[in-house]
Design a protein around this motif. Sequence first.
Motif, PDB file in Angstrom:
ATOM      1  N   SER A   4       3.434   2.307   3.259  1.00 31.76           N
ATOM      2  CA  SER A   4       1.973   2.346   3.284  1.00 31.76           C
ATOM      3  C   SER A   4       1.500   3.795   3.302  1.00 31.76           C
ATOM      4  O   SER A   4       2.208   4.677   3.781  1.00 31.76           O
ATOM      5  CB  SER A   4       1.418   1.632   4.524  1.00 31.76           C
ATOM      6  OG  SER A   4       1.849   0.294   4.602  1.00 31.76           O
ATOM      7  N   GLU A  94       0.334  -0.209  -0.468  1.00 32.72           N
ATOM      8  CA  GLU A  94      -0.965  -0.383   0.161  1.00 32.72           C
ATOM      9  C   GLU A  94      -1.445   0.933   0.752  1.00 32.72           C
ATOM     10  O   GLU A  94      -0.662   1.816   1.095  1.00 32.72           O
ATOM     11  CB  GLU A  94      -0.915  -1.457   1.252  1.00 32.72           C
ATOM     12  CG  GLU A  94       0.036  -1.157   2.389  1.00 32.72           C
ATOM     13  CD  GLU A  94       0.087  -2.274   3.415  1.00 32.72           C
ATOM     14  OE1 GLU A  94      -0.098  -3.446   3.024  1.00 32.72           O
ATOM     15  OE2 GLU A  94       0.295  -1.966   4.609  1.00 32.72           O
ATOM     16  N   ARG A 122      -2.833  -2.117  -3.058  1.00 32.51           N
ATOM     17  CA  ARG A 122      -3.974  -2.706  -2.364  1.00 32.51           C
ATOM     18  C   ARG A 122      -4.647  -1.675  -1.460  1.00 32.51           C
ATOM     19  O   ARG A 122      -3.966  -0.868  -0.826  1.00 32.51           O
ATOM     20  CB  ARG A 122      -3.540  -3.904  -1.522  1.00 32.51           C
ATOM     21  CG  ARG A 122      -2.965  -5.061  -2.319  1.00 32.51           C
ATOM     22  CD  ARG A 122      -2.689  -6.259  -1.405  1.00 32.51           C
ATOM     23  NE  ARG A 122      -1.793  -5.910  -0.300  1.00 32.51           N
ATOM     24  CZ  ARG A 122      -0.481  -5.922  -0.394  1.00 32.51           C
ATOM     25  NH1 ARG A 122       0.109  -6.232  -1.537  1.00 32.51           N
ATOM     26  NH2 ARG A 122       0.272  -5.615   0.660  1.00 32.51           N
ATOM     27  N   HIS A 124      -7.037  -1.302   1.899  1.00 27.08           N
ATOM     28  CA  HIS A 124      -7.542  -1.975   3.094  1.00 27.08           C
ATOM     29  C   HIS A 124      -8.502  -1.029   3.807  1.00 27.08           C
ATOM     30  O   HIS A 124      -8.099   0.078   4.203  1.00 27.08           O
ATOM     31  CB  HIS A 124      -6.403  -2.357   4.036  1.00 27.08           C
ATOM     32  CG  HIS A 124      -5.368  -3.242   3.421  1.00 27.08           C
ATOM     33  ND1 HIS A 124      -5.501  -4.611   3.356  1.00 27.08           N
ATOM     34  CD2 HIS A 124      -4.185  -2.942   2.818  1.00 27.08           C
ATOM     35  CE1 HIS A 124      -4.433  -5.129   2.756  1.00 27.08           C
ATOM     36  NE2 HIS A 124      -3.626  -4.138   2.420  1.00 27.08           N
TER      37      HIS A 124
END
Length: 457
Positions: A4, A94, A122, A124
């Motif tokens: 991440s 992410e 992605r 977030h």
Amino acid sequence: MNVSVVLFTADLRLHDHPPLRAALDGSRQVVPLFVRDRAVDAAGFAVPNRLAFLADSLRDLDAGLRERGGRLVLRSGDLVDEVCRAAGEADADEVHLAADVSAHARRREERLRAALEAQGVRLHVHDAVTTAVGPGAVVPSSSDHFAVFTPYFRHWSQQRLRTPLRAPGPVRVPDGVGSQELPSRGDLSGLSPALAEGGETRGRRQFASWLRSGIAAYEDRHDDLAGDATSRLSPHLHFGTLSPVELVHRARRAGGPGAEAFVRQLAWRDFHRQVLAARPRAAHADYRTKHDRWRSERTAREDVEAWRAGRTGYPIVDAAMRQLRHEGWMHNRGRLLTASFLAKTLYVDWRIGARHFLDLLVDGDVADNQLNWQWMAGTGTDSRPNRVLNPVTQAKRYDPDGAYVRRWLPELRGVAAPAIHEPWKLPGPDRASLDYPDPIVELSAGLDRFRRAREAR
């Protein structure tokens, strides 16, 4: 993939950091990334005082990460390009970051989401990281935001805040992700001489001291200019080295009128953010226009220069302006007085004052700065737009002994109160001995000009 990226923005801390904790979930590797956004520099927000505090904060954040086995990755350039590049280098799937409210931040988030999706990553976005209550969490039934603080505060106070998170354990950063050298305040020039130190370590120590010895008296003493009884935590809140959620929780545990007054100030901060989120133009345009024909910097050049230099002839105004230049910070009561004087007594465009504040304030924040200036100029959310603060009356009330004025105006240190607040009234020889200007405007003349201008609209 099990990597991440956590993008730090105005949340430069390890304690109570939801994006970082989410990025580490499941023992993932993480790239702790900060991007020096060139768009922020181009907009004129990268001023020396804030760059120095930022440098302190980045170095402290890096030190905290290294204690946990990680490190901070620093990049410069277009934020979207740099985040996508770092995600690609780490083979991340992410990216996590905190929500923000400015028009620039929201446009940047949209661009980032689209660019990351194009490479299969992605995004977030986490609320209640830079605020205690997110901008969209409290809305009235008839509008997209609250325009008046009192009902907003009533609803804000009823919100159940999330539980603050502990600082993380081990942080593992994947190999192959390069970083620029961290900045240092020693590389900067033009700093305010008494600029505060940045960083989470300093901020947490300062807040702990405030809880022990300052917060209990805050309700009674927060307007005492000489007493300097405010928390001085605003720079840490601006850079996110302290969590507003954690501050509210710990202040409420402390309890008492002082803690309640302090929490109310944190609510004001959230209030301004929900206003700006709903009305982005309020960063540069009147929230509630009075169709003022403000004096411009060209037409009021001498008055504006005297105001900036702390040479208006009104000691309380001048003391506050000199504090701003020396510390990169100003007492809140001083901010109200100096803003009222420029916008209403001198009838100068509030944007000129707001820009000067942003040039020097280490806590210079678009939402708080611009909307507080509008509140004082009578074009914002204030329900009494024609309110004018009399600097002499205010000085006698909030600096009765003249200690604050003497601290910042050495040329008046030999003048006793209450004469120190009206030195133009001293006897001839005493007045002539002072290297201090006469008032640049009579208060009655300034008030009359302001009222006539508003009535003409």
